[in-house]
Design a protein around this motif. Structure first.
Motif, PDB file in Angstrom:
ATOM      1  N   UNK A  74       7.570 -61.224  25.769  1.00 41.40           N
ATOM      2  CA  UNK A  74       6.994 -61.271  24.426  1.00 41.40           C
ATOM      3  C   UNK A  74       5.537 -60.848  24.420  1.00 41.40           C
ATOM      4  N   UNK A  75       4.808 -61.265  25.438  1.00 40.63           N
ATOM      5  CA  UNK A  75       3.382 -60.947  25.498  1.00 40.63           C
ATOM      6  C   UNK A  75       3.131 -59.469  25.770  1.00 40.63           C
ATOM      7  N   UNK A  76       4.132 -58.748  26.271  1.00 41.76           N
ATOM      8  CA  UNK A  76       3.924 -57.311  26.460  1.00 41.76           C
ATOM      9  C   UNK A  76       3.702 -56.603  25.129  1.00 41.76           C
ATOM     10  N   UNK A  77       4.053 -57.263  24.027  1.00 45.29           N
ATOM     11  CA  UNK A  77       3.898 -56.632  22.708  1.00 45.29           C
ATOM     12  C   UNK A  77       2.617 -57.054  22.006  1.00 45.29           C
ATOM     13  N   UNK A  78       1.731 -57.739  22.711  1.00 44.96           N
ATOM     14  CA  UNK A  78       0.431 -58.030  22.102  1.00 44.96           C
ATOM     15  C   UNK A  78      -0.352 -56.739  21.892  1.00 44.96           C
ATOM     16  N   UNK A  79      -0.023 -55.707  22.638  1.00 48.09           N
ATOM     17  CA  UNK A  79      -0.578 -54.381  22.396  1.00 48.09           C
ATOM     18  C   UNK A  79       0.375 -53.662  21.440  1.00 48.09           C
ATOM     19  N   UNK A  80      -0.040 -53.407  20.193  1.00 43.11           N
ATOM     20  CA  UNK A  80       0.884 -52.797  19.220  1.00 43.11           C
ATOM     21  C   UNK A  80       1.374 -51.421  19.631  1.00 43.11           C
ATOM     22  N   UNK A  81       0.645 -50.738  20.520  1.00 41.93           N
ATOM     23  CA  UNK A  81       1.091 -49.423  20.956  1.00 41.93           C
ATOM     24  C   UNK A  81       2.443 -49.497  21.657  1.00 41.93           C
ATOM     25  N   UNK A  82       2.713 -50.620  22.322  1.00 45.18           N
ATOM     26  CA  UNK A  82       3.985 -50.746  23.041  1.00 45.18           C
ATOM     27  C   UNK A  82       5.143 -50.701  22.054  1.00 45.18           C
ATOM     28  N   UNK A  83       5.026 -51.456  20.964  1.00 43.84           N
ATOM     29  CA  UNK A  83       6.081 -51.441  19.943  1.00 43.84           C
ATOM     30  C   UNK A  83       6.205 -50.069  19.309  1.00 43.84           C
ATOM     31  N   UNK A  84       5.074 -49.397  19.102  1.00 45.22           N
ATOM     32  CA  UNK A  84       5.110 -48.054  18.520  1.00 45.22           C
ATOM     33  C   UNK A  84       5.832 -47.072  19.442  1.00 45.22           C
ATOM     34  N   UNK A  85       5.617 -47.214  20.754  1.00 47.06           N
ATOM     35  CA  UNK A  85       6.319 -46.352  21.713  1.00 47.06           C
ATOM     36  C   UNK A  85       7.816 -46.609  21.644  1.00 47.06           C
ATOM     37  N   UNK A  86       8.205 -47.888  21.579  1.00 53.86           N
ATOM     38  CA  UNK A  86       9.623 -48.226  21.499  1.00 53.86           C
ATOM     39  C   UNK A  86      10.252 -47.640  20.239  1.00 53.86           C
ATOM     40  N   UNK A  87       9.535 -47.698  19.124  1.00 55.88           N
ATOM     41  CA  UNK A  87      10.060 -47.150  17.877  1.00 55.88           C
ATOM     42  C   UNK A  87      10.144 -45.630  17.939  1.00 55.88           C
ATOM     43  N   UNK A  88       9.088 -44.993  18.467  1.00 60.01           N
ATOM     44  CA  UNK A  88       9.039 -43.533  18.508  1.00 60.01           C
ATOM     45  C   UNK A  88      10.094 -42.941  19.429  1.00 60.01           C
ATOM     46  N   UNK A  89      10.496 -43.694  20.442  1.00 63.29           N
ATOM     47  CA  UNK A  89      11.491 -43.194  21.391  1.00 63.29           C
ATOM     48  C   UNK A  89      12.904 -43.676  21.060  1.00 63.29           C
ATOM     49  N   UNK A  90      13.065 -44.342  19.912  1.00 65.71           N
ATOM     50  CA  UNK A  90      14.394 -44.738  19.460  1.00 65.71           C
ATOM     51  C   UNK A  90      14.965 -45.974  20.108  1.00 65.71           C
ATOM     52  N   UNK A  91      14.119 -46.775  20.764  1.00 65.19           N
ATOM     53  CA  UNK A  91      14.625 -47.956  21.468  1.00 65.19           C
ATOM     54  C   UNK A  91      14.991 -49.106  20.523  1.00 65.19           C
ATOM     55  N   UNK A  92      14.394 -49.155  19.339  1.00 68.40           N
ATOM     56  CA  UNK A  92      14.566 -50.343  18.479  1.00 68.40           C
ATOM     57  C   UNK A  92      15.108 -49.993  17.096  1.00 68.40           C
ATOM     58  N   UNK A  93      15.704 -48.835  16.946  1.00 72.01           N
ATOM     59  CA  UNK A  93      16.268 -48.478  15.645  1.00 72.01           C
ATOM     60  C   UNK A  93      17.497 -47.609  15.840  1.00 72.01           C
ATOM     61  N   UNK A  94      18.326 -47.559  14.808  1.00 66.05           N
ATOM     62  CA  UNK A  94      19.521 -46.708  14.817  1.00 66.05           C
ATOM     63  C   UNK A  94      20.402 -46.967  16.034  1.00 66.05           C
ATOM     64  N   UNK A  95      20.602 -48.248  16.337  1.00 63.91           N
ATOM     65  CA  UNK A  95      21.456 -48.596  17.468  1.00 63.91           C
ATOM     66  C   UNK A  95      20.857 -48.254  18.803  1.00 63.91           C
ATOM     67  N   UNK A  96      19.536 -48.312  18.896  1.00 63.34           N
ATOM     68  CA  UNK A  96      18.833 -47.982  20.138  1.00 63.34           C
ATOM     69  C   UNK A  96      19.227 -48.879  21.288  1.00 63.34           C
ATOM     70  N   UNK A  97      18.736 -48.544  22.485  1.00 62.98           N
ATOM     71  CA  UNK A  97      19.163 -49.243  23.701  1.00 62.98           C
ATOM     72  C   UNK A  97      18.129 -50.263  24.185  1.00 62.98           C
ATOM     73  N   UNK A  98      17.505 -50.968  23.249  1.00 65.89           N
ATOM     74  CA  UNK A  98      16.522 -51.972  23.651  1.00 65.89           C
ATOM     75  C   UNK A  98      17.110 -53.022  24.592  1.00 65.89           C
ATOM     76  N   UNK A  99      18.351 -53.492  24.369  1.00 62.61           N
ATOM     77  CA  UNK A  99      18.914 -54.460  25.335  1.00 62.61           C
ATOM     78  C   UNK A  99      18.907 -53.933  26.765  1.00 62.61           C
ATOM     79  N   UNK A 100      19.138 -52.627  26.930  1.00 59.58           N
ATOM     80  CA  UNK A 100      19.096 -52.056  28.276  1.00 59.58           C
ATOM     81  C   UNK A 100      17.699 -52.176  28.864  1.00 59.58           C
ATOM     82  N   UNK A 101      16.680 -51.947  28.045  1.00 57.57           N
ATOM     83  CA  UNK A 101      15.301 -52.058  28.511  1.00 57.57           C
ATOM     84  C   UNK A 101      15.011 -53.484  28.957  1.00 57.57           C
ATOM     85  N   UNK A 102      15.510 -54.463  28.176  1.00 50.97           N
ATOM     86  CA  UNK A 102      15.317 -55.865  28.544  1.00 50.97           C
ATOM     87  C   UNK A 102      15.985 -56.154  29.887  1.00 50.97           C
TER      88      UNK A 102
END
Length: 218
Positions: A74-102
């Motif tokens: 959770x603390x890795x997202x204290x830097x908002x750029x991290x969330x922006x990278x995840x969004x820009x690379x499709x990890x957290x939208x449109x059925x992205x593979x965020x669970x795989x990253x976890x």
């Protein structure tokens, strides 16, 4: 970046990236040689035996380790750029593979307790060498996509690569102490292991302090 561009130039993108670099090293490719020299270099402050008490603290306190892992993630997202990278690379939208990253983060986190495999050439060392290349691939991709404001900050920067020392080397290990005894030596030991990992993934040397207390102050 030069190493990744060498992989692309030699049409080895479908090959395991570390295997590709080892092949290019044999062929005399200077970018591959330079990259492998860097990730194999063991600074004088690295002591693999001294990393083992920290690993023991994690392994004997599984509840605290998992609490620390979830909290550290959770603390890795204290830097908002991290969330922006995840969004820009499709990890957290449109059925992205965020669970795989976890899941990948969980396994690499637990793998960091296999200290002997963190030595150059070891399995865990190879994992972090590949992670550095993955971060580079993401950074180059965002820079060329037009989706990233480069005037604001560098995506997946080497500076951000130094943060796991605090999040996983310290915060996580200290949380283990809530569910069992953790000594000051073990906290220092865990911080040392994560400083080595962060060195592999490209953190600037000036952001890797000689002791964990200095790392926290920084």
């Amino acid at each position: 970046e030069a190493a990744l561009l060498a992989i692309r130039a030699n049409k080895l993108t479908r090959v395991d990236p570390l295997a590709a670099l080892l092949q290019l090293e044999v062929e005399g490719n200077q970018a591959a040689i330079d990259y492998l020299i860097d990730v194999r270099h063991v600074p004088g402050w690295v002591d693999f035996e001294a990393m083992k008490p920290g690993a023991s603290a994690v392994l004997r306190n599984p509840i605290g380790a998992m609490m620390g892992l979830h909290g550290g993630m959770g603390l890795t997202y204290t830097d908002p750029d991290v969330a922006d990278v995840m969004a820009a690379t499709g990890r957290v939208k449109n059925g992205g593979d965020y669970p795989r990253r976890m899941w990948e983060t969980y396994t690499s986190f637990l793998g960091a307790t296999k200290v002997d495999e963190l030595r150059p050439g070891g399995h865990q060392w190879g994992l972090w060498v590949r992670i550095r290349l993955m971060h580079t691939r993401v950074r180059l991709g965002l820079n060329s996509s037009g989706k990233w404001d480069r005037d604001r900050r560098t995506a997946a920067s080497s500076l951000e690569a130094a943060t796991p020392v605090h999040l996983f080397g310290g915060y996580r290990t200290l949380l283990c102490g809530l569910f069992g005894h953790v000594t000051a030596q073990e906290v220092e030991s865990s911080g040392l292991a994560w400083r080595w990992i962060c060195k592999i993934v490209g953190a600037p040397p000036e952001f890797l302090a000689p002791t964990f207390a200095e790392q926290l102050a920084m």
